[in-house]
Design a protein around this motif. Structure first.
Motif, mmCIF file in Angstrom:
data_model
loop_
_atom_site.group_PDB
_atom_site.id
_atom_site.type_symbol
_atom_site.label_atom_id
_atom_site.label_comp_id
_atom_site.label_asym_id
_atom_site.label_seq_id
_atom_site.Cartn_x
_atom_site.Cartn_y
_atom_site.Cartn_z
ATOM 1 N N ALA A 73 0.817 -1.217 0.000
ATOM 2 C CA ALA A 73 0.000 0.000 0.000
ATOM 3 C C ALA A 73 0.849 1.264 0.000
ATOM 4 C CB ALA A 73 -0.950 -0.002 1.200
ATOM 5 N N SER A 74 2.104 1.148 0.417
ATOM 6 C CA SER A 74 2.964 2.338 0.412
ATOM 7 C C SER A 74 3.300 2.770 -1.008
ATOM 8 C CB SER A 74 4.244 2.088 1.213
ATOM 9 O OG SER A 74 5.115 1.234 0.507
ATOM 10 N N TYR A 106 4.821 13.211 6.077
ATOM 11 C CA TYR A 106 5.529 14.304 6.727
ATOM 12 C C TYR A 106 6.703 14.738 5.856
ATOM 13 C CZ TYR A 106 3.129 13.049 11.044
ATOM 14 O OH TYR A 106 2.168 12.796 11.985
ATOM 15 N N GLY A 107 7.041 16.019 5.941
ATOM 16 C CA GLY A 107 8.236 16.510 5.261
ATOM 17 C C GLY A 107 9.491 15.931 5.892
ATOM 18 N N ILE A 147 -0.767 -5.671 13.106
ATOM 19 C CA ILE A 147 -0.543 -4.265 12.766
ATOM 20 C C ILE A 147 0.911 -4.116 12.342
ATOM 21 C CG2 ILE A 147 -0.619 -1.862 13.561
ATOM 22 C CD1 ILE A 147 -2.505 -2.834 15.822
ATOM 23 N N TYR A 148 1.127 -3.404 11.241
ATOM 24 C CA TYR A 148 2.492 -3.148 10.803
ATOM 25 C C TYR A 148 2.551 -1.768 10.157
ATOM 26 C CZ TYR A 148 7.202 -3.902 9.133
ATOM 27 O OH TYR A 148 8.551 -3.783 8.930
ATOM 28 N N THR A 149 3.547 -0.990 10.531
ATOM 29 C CA THR A 149 3.773 0.333 9.948
ATOM 30 C C THR A 149 5.049 0.290 9.127
ATOM 31 O OG1 THR A 149 2.658 1.422 11.787
ATOM 32 C CG2 THR A 149 4.116 2.786 10.443
ATOM 33 N N TYR A 150 4.930 0.709 7.886
ATOM 34 C CA TYR A 150 6.051 0.721 6.957
ATOM 35 C C TYR A 150 6.414 2.175 6.667
ATOM 36 C CZ TYR A 150 8.788 -0.208 2.743
ATOM 37 O OH TYR A 150 9.790 -0.275 1.815
ATOM 38 N N ILE A 151 7.701 2.502 6.774
ATOM 39 C CA ILE A 151 8.177 3.861 6.534
ATOM 40 C C ILE A 151 8.851 3.896 5.169
ATOM 41 C CG2 ILE A 151 9.579 5.768 7.405
ATOM 42 C CD1 ILE A 151 7.502 4.739 9.439
ATOM 43 N N SER A 152 8.431 4.838 4.335
ATOM 44 C CA SER A 152 9.071 4.977 3.024
ATOM 45 C C SER A 152 9.393 6.441 2.785
ATOM 46 C CB SER A 152 8.173 4.427 1.913
ATOM 47 O OG SER A 152 6.915 5.048 1.928
ATOM 48 N N GLN A 153 10.423 6.663 2.019
ATOM 49 C CA GLN A 153 10.796 8.021 1.649
ATOM 50 C C GLN A 153 10.120 8.355 0.322
ATOM 51 O OE1 GLN A 153 14.973 8.754 1.237
ATOM 52 N NE2 GLN A 153 14.704 10.955 1.207
ATOM 53 N N GLY A 157 9.177 13.840 1.363
ATOM 54 C CA GLY A 157 9.401 13.540 2.771
ATOM 55 C C GLY A 157 9.238 12.069 3.083
ATOM 56 N N TYR A 158 8.492 11.776 4.146
ATOM 57 C CA TYR A 158 8.315 10.414 4.627
ATOM 58 C C TYR A 158 6.842 10.067 4.681
ATOM 59 C CZ TYR A 158 13.102 11.046 5.994
ATOM 60 O OH TYR A 158 14.437 11.295 5.966
ATOM 61 N N ARG A 159 6.552 8.827 4.348
ATOM 62 C CA ARG A 159 5.183 8.330 4.403
ATOM 63 C C ARG A 159 5.164 7.142 5.360
ATOM 64 N NH1 ARG A 159 1.175 7.331 -0.563
ATOM 65 N NH2 ARG A 159 -0.359 6.055 0.507
#
Length: 168
Positions: A73-74, A106-107, A147-153, A157-159
């Protein structure tokens, strides 16, 4: 000679891009996102308790499914997976099943406690405001969650993309 120049250009470009990559991307850990995910579980269980419902328990198998869905989904924001199937198709069809997806952008994002709390709060409030996402969180037949949170650039910024997988 042209091949040598081309190789040198690629090496220089790679080094320049590496220098521009923010260090916070390189330091994202399971502990960082685990804090956000734990708060999500607490918030969902508090919501369920306010409705007289039992708590959901975190299920490691569902966390694995949520990890795949958050990553998918990211890049393609949809409940439809890249292969054309629905996200809930990853869960056994003989069980009650549901999927919530949420994200914030986020930026900059440095994993301070206040940033983590703001991200979690914003995503949770958005889910509560959506009738179908809210229904999953308070569905009486659900007993487990992943539940899992994935951080992508991104280019801006960052999603933070979070997947919530529900079942019984």
């Amino acid at each position: 000679m042209k091949r040598l120049i081309r190789t040198a250009q690629i090496i220089i470009l790679t080094l320049v891009l590496a220098m521009w990559t923010p260090f916070s991307v390189l330091s994202v850990s399971a502990e960082d996102t685990g804090v956000v995910n734990s708060r999500f579980l607490s918030d969902i269980n508090a919501l369920r308790a306010s409705k007289g419902l039992g708590s959901l328990s975190m299920d490691s198998g569902l966390v694995g499914v949520a990890k795949v869905r958050a990553q998918e989904a990211s890049t393609t924001w949809s409940h439809t997976r890249p292969n054309g199937t629905q996200g809930i198709s990853m869960l056994p069809s003989n069980k009650w099943r549901g999927e919530n997806l949420s994200y914030v952008q986020y930026g900059t994002f440095t994993f301070t406690q206040s940033e983590q709390e703001a991200a979690e709060s914003l995503m949770f409030e958005n889910l509560k405001a959506s009738p179908t996402h809210y229904a999953n969180m308070v569905h009486t037949n659900f007993t487990k969650i992943g539940i899992y949170t994935y951080i992508s650039q991104t280019g801006t910024g960052y999603r933070l993309t979070t997947a919530f997988m529900f079942t019984n």
